[in-house]
Write a protein that holds these residues in place. Structure first.
Motif, PDB file in Angstrom:
ATOM      1  N   MET A   1       0.851  -1.198   0.000  1.00 37.35           N
ATOM      2  CA  MET A   1       0.000   0.000   0.000  1.00 37.35           C
ATOM      3  C   MET A   1       0.883   1.243   0.000  1.00 37.35           C
ATOM      4  SD  MET A   1      -2.858   1.153   2.841  1.00 37.35           S
ATOM      5  CE  MET A   1      -3.758  -0.396   2.627  1.00 37.35           C
ATOM      6  N   SER A   2       0.609   2.193  -0.906  1.00 38.67           N
ATOM      7  CA  SER A   2       1.398   3.412  -0.963  1.00 38.67           C
ATOM      8  C   SER A   2       1.103   4.285   0.237  1.00 38.67           C
ATOM      9  CB  SER A   2       1.081   4.184  -2.244  1.00 38.67           C
ATOM     10  OG  SER A   2      -0.249   4.676  -2.218  1.00 38.67           O
ATOM     11  N   ALA A   3       2.063   5.170   0.557  1.00 38.82           N
ATOM     12  CA  ALA A   3       1.876   6.057   1.703  1.00 38.82           C
ATOM     13  C   ALA A   3       0.624   6.900   1.535  1.00 38.82           C
ATOM     14  CB  ALA A   3       3.110   6.940   1.885  1.00 38.82           C
ATOM     15  N   SER A   4       0.353   7.352   0.303  1.00 40.32           N
ATOM     16  CA  SER A   4      -0.798   8.222   0.086  1.00 40.32           C
ATOM     17  C   SER A   4      -2.116   7.495   0.295  1.00 40.32           C
ATOM     18  CB  SER A   4      -0.756   8.811  -1.329  1.00 40.32           C
ATOM     19  OG  SER A   4      -0.797   7.772  -2.295  1.00 40.32           O
ATOM     20  N   ALA A   5      -2.086   6.146   0.272  1.00 42.67           N
ATOM     21  CA  ALA A   5      -3.309   5.371   0.462  1.00 42.67           C
ATOM     22  C   ALA A   5      -3.477   4.879   1.885  1.00 42.67           C
ATOM     23  CB  ALA A   5      -3.325   4.186  -0.503  1.00 42.67           C
ATOM     24  N   GLN A   6      -2.519   5.146   2.754  1.00 43.53           N
ATOM     25  CA  GLN A   6      -2.570   4.665   4.131  1.00 43.53           C
ATOM     26  C   GLN A   6      -3.362   5.644   4.979  1.00 43.53           C
ATOM     27  OE1 GLN A   6       1.614   4.314   4.879  1.00 43.53           O
ATOM     28  NE2 GLN A   6       1.755   2.267   3.994  1.00 43.53           N
ATOM     29  N   LEU A   7      -4.638   5.399   5.112  1.00 44.87           N
ATOM     30  CA  LEU A   7      -5.525   6.298   5.837  1.00 44.87           C
ATOM     31  C   LEU A   7      -5.305   6.137   7.338  1.00 44.87           C
ATOM     32  CD1 LEU A   7      -7.844   8.349   5.724  1.00 44.87           C
ATOM     33  CD2 LEU A   7      -9.444   6.417   5.627  1.00 44.87           C
ATOM     34  N   THR A   8      -5.102   7.263   8.011  1.00 45.36           N
ATOM     35  CA  THR A   8      -4.858   7.278   9.455  1.00 45.36           C
ATOM     36  C   THR A   8      -6.064   7.866  10.174  1.00 45.36           C
ATOM     37  OG1 THR A   8      -2.471   7.555   9.133  1.00 45.36           O
ATOM     38  CG2 THR A   8      -3.361   8.125  11.295  1.00 45.36           C
ATOM     39  N   LEU A   9      -6.527   7.167  11.184  1.00 44.08           N
ATOM     40  CA  LEU A   9      -7.559   7.691  12.077  1.00 44.08           C
ATOM     41  C   LEU A   9      -6.863   8.342  13.264  1.00 44.08           C
ATOM     42  CD1 LEU A   9     -10.555   7.924  13.006  1.00 44.08           C
ATOM     43  CD2 LEU A   9     -10.239   5.688  14.129  1.00 44.08           C
ATOM     44  N   VAL A  10      -7.132   9.602  13.492  1.00 41.17           N
ATOM     45  CA  VAL A  10      -6.577  10.331  14.635  1.00 41.17           C
ATOM     46  C   VAL A  10      -7.714  10.548  15.623  1.00 41.17           C
ATOM     47  CG1 VAL A  10      -5.410  12.410  15.450  1.00 41.17           C
ATOM     48  CG2 VAL A  10      -4.813  11.419  13.224  1.00 41.17           C
ATOM     49  N   VAL A  56     -13.345   1.623   9.456  1.00 35.17           N
ATOM     50  CA  VAL A  56     -13.387   1.016   8.118  1.00 35.17           C
ATOM     51  C   VAL A  56     -12.388   1.710   7.191  1.00 35.17           C
ATOM     52  CG1 VAL A  56     -14.798   0.706   6.051  1.00 35.17           C
ATOM     53  CG2 VAL A  56     -15.767   0.214   8.309  1.00 35.17           C
ATOM     54  N   GLY A  57     -11.517   0.925   6.574  1.00 36.78           N
ATOM     55  CA  GLY A  57     -10.528   1.459   5.644  1.00 36.78           C
ATOM     56  C   GLY A  57      -9.315   2.085   6.291  1.00 36.78           C
ATOM     57  N   ILE A  58      -9.212   1.982   7.612  1.00 35.15           N
ATOM     58  CA  ILE A  58      -8.115   2.620   8.340  1.00 35.15           C
ATOM     59  C   ILE A  58      -6.915   1.685   8.423  1.00 35.15           C
ATOM     60  CG2 ILE A  58      -7.390   3.485  10.599  1.00 35.15           C
ATOM     61  CD1 ILE A  58      -9.212   5.400   9.073  1.00 35.15           C
ATOM     62  N   ASP A  59      -5.737   2.214   8.066  1.00 35.39           N
ATOM     63  CA  ASP A  59      -4.504   1.429   8.118  1.00 35.39           C
ATOM     64  C   ASP A  59      -3.773   1.595   9.446  1.00 35.39           C
ATOM     65  OD1 ASP A  59      -2.484  -0.220   6.526  1.00 35.39           O
ATOM     66  OD2 ASP A  59      -1.241   1.474   7.179  1.00 35.39           O
ATOM     67  N   ARG A  60      -3.905   2.769  10.079  1.00 34.33           N
ATOM     68  CA  ARG A  60      -3.199   3.048  11.323  1.00 34.33           C
ATOM     69  C   ARG A  60      -4.000   4.047  12.151  1.00 34.33           C
ATOM     70  NH1 ARG A  60       2.233   3.878   8.446  1.00 34.33           N
ATOM     71  NH2 ARG A  60       1.325   2.064   7.438  1.00 34.33           N
ATOM     72  N   VAL A  61      -3.797   3.989  13.467  1.00 34.10           N
ATOM     73  CA  VAL A  61      -4.606   4.800  14.380  1.00 34.10           C
ATOM     74  C   VAL A  61      -3.710   5.448  15.428  1.00 34.10           C
ATOM     75  CG1 VAL A  61      -6.563   4.846  15.975  1.00 34.10           C
ATOM     76  CG2 VAL A  61      -6.518   3.152  14.120  1.00 34.10           C
ATOM     77  N   TYR A  62      -3.938   6.731  15.655  1.00 31.44           N
ATOM     78  CA  TYR A  62      -3.367   7.437  16.808  1.00 31.44           C
ATOM     79  C   TYR A  62      -4.462   7.523  17.857  1.00 31.44           C
ATOM     80  CZ  TYR A  62      -1.249  11.178  19.639  1.00 31.44           C
ATOM     81  OH  TYR A  62      -0.722  11.918  20.661  1.00 31.44           O
ATOM     82  N   ILE A  63      -4.190   6.990  19.048  1.00 32.87           N
ATOM     83  CA  ILE A  63      -5.211   6.854  20.076  1.00 32.87           C
ATOM     84  C   ILE A  63      -4.929   7.814  21.227  1.00 32.87           C
ATOM     85  CG2 ILE A  63      -6.342   5.276  21.676  1.00 32.87           C
ATOM     86  CD1 ILE A  63      -5.303   2.954  19.943  1.00 32.87           C
ATOM     87  N   VAL A  64      -5.871   8.713  21.457  1.00 38.19           N
ATOM     88  CA  VAL A  64      -5.841   9.584  22.623  1.00 38.19           C
ATOM     89  C   VAL A  64      -7.186   9.455  23.313  1.00 38.19           C
ATOM     90  CG1 VAL A  64      -5.568  11.918  23.518  1.00 38.19           C
ATOM     91  CG2 VAL A  64      -4.302  11.211  21.479  1.00 38.19           C
TER      92      VAL A  64
END
Length: 265
Positions: A1-10, A56-64
């Motif tokens: 997966m390209s960096a531009s396609a790696q959706l991050t949930l903050v 849904v569709g999230i590759d990585r998550v920042y959790i606070v």
């Protein structure tokens, strides 16, 4: 997966560190979804039914988490981590705290099979004095707290965000716990002196007994008592370990923030 396609949930993307993480990821061209009540879709900690739609569709998550003293704090972190794994999320970065056993429990709870994890463990932020509960006290010229000999290596939110973004975007941080602090331990008397110098105003620190803050929100007597390691806290070196540079000193933060005029409002 390209960096531009790696959706991050903050999660907490409008908060002190979260919005800085969002800004940095956006500047890097990384797509971001803000996890909040007003997000699209919404994310609400108290409503687990909102979690998977937001994941849904999230590759990585920042959790606070907004309340590390919540009775279900560690359990909620674990349930979120499992939900993220079920949705195919590959990486979790947790903002945790220093000195609290419940924070350590939450750190263990993100270590779910098949998911990369990083813990960013921070104490009190510099921005507590400009973006949170001490702002009005600084404007009024008196910081009155039941702190005793309490000291802290106050860490800058920009440093926290930089470490979090590195963990989210680089592959060398998996399985690491970065404990962050500023470059020196400071008492609240030290803080008052630094802010006085930066603003050109007299800002004093008044030491209170815990009972004198009873009924205030937050109850700082309970906060200080709940963190018994703080008077003997050591400096941490997570900023250097993760980023290869020194953390921002409080005096630099104070001068930069004073220039905005926020303490003179």
């Amino acid at each position: 997966m390209s960096a531009s396609a790696q959706l991050t949930l903050v999660i907490g993307g409008a908060g002190t560190t979260g919005r800085r993480v969002v800004d940095r990821l956006t500047a890097l061209g990384r797509p971001v979804r803000v996890g909040s009540r007003s997000g699209h879709p919404p994310f609400v900690w108290e409503d687990p039914a909102t979690w998977k739609p937001a994941l849904v569709g999230i590759d990585r998550v920042y959790i606070v988490h907004p309340d590390p003293f919540h009775p279900d704090y560690a359990e909620q972190i674990g349930a979120l981590a499992r939900a993220a794994a079920d949705c195919g999320t590959r990486r979790l970065v947790l903002l945790s705290g220093r000195g609290h056993s419940v924070s350590q429990d939450s750190e263990e709870n993100i270590k779910v099979p098949g998911v990369e994890w990083t813990v960013v463990r921070a104490g009190w932020f510099n921005q507590n004095f400009s973006e949170a509960f001490f702002l009005d006290a600084i404007r009024a010229g008196e910081l009155a707290l039941p702190a005793g000999d309490w000291t802290e290596g106050f860490v800058d939110a920009d440093d926290i965000a930089d470490v979090a973004v590195a963990a989210l975007t680089e592959d060398r941080h998996h399985g690491k716990t970065y404990e962050l602090s500023g470059p020196r331990l400071m008492s609240f008397a030290d803080i008052a002196a630094e802010l006085s110098a930066a603003t050109g105003r007299q800002i004093t620190y008044t030491a209170l007994v815990p009972e004198s803050t009873s009924g205030n929100a937050p109850d700082f007597g309970e906060v200080f008592a709940s963190d018994p390691t703080a008077p003997h806290r050591q400096l941490a070196h997570g900023v250097q370990e993760a980023l290869g540079r020194d953390p921002k000193d409080f005096s630099q933060y104070a001068k930069q923030t004073a220039a905005t005029g926020i303490w003179n409002a």
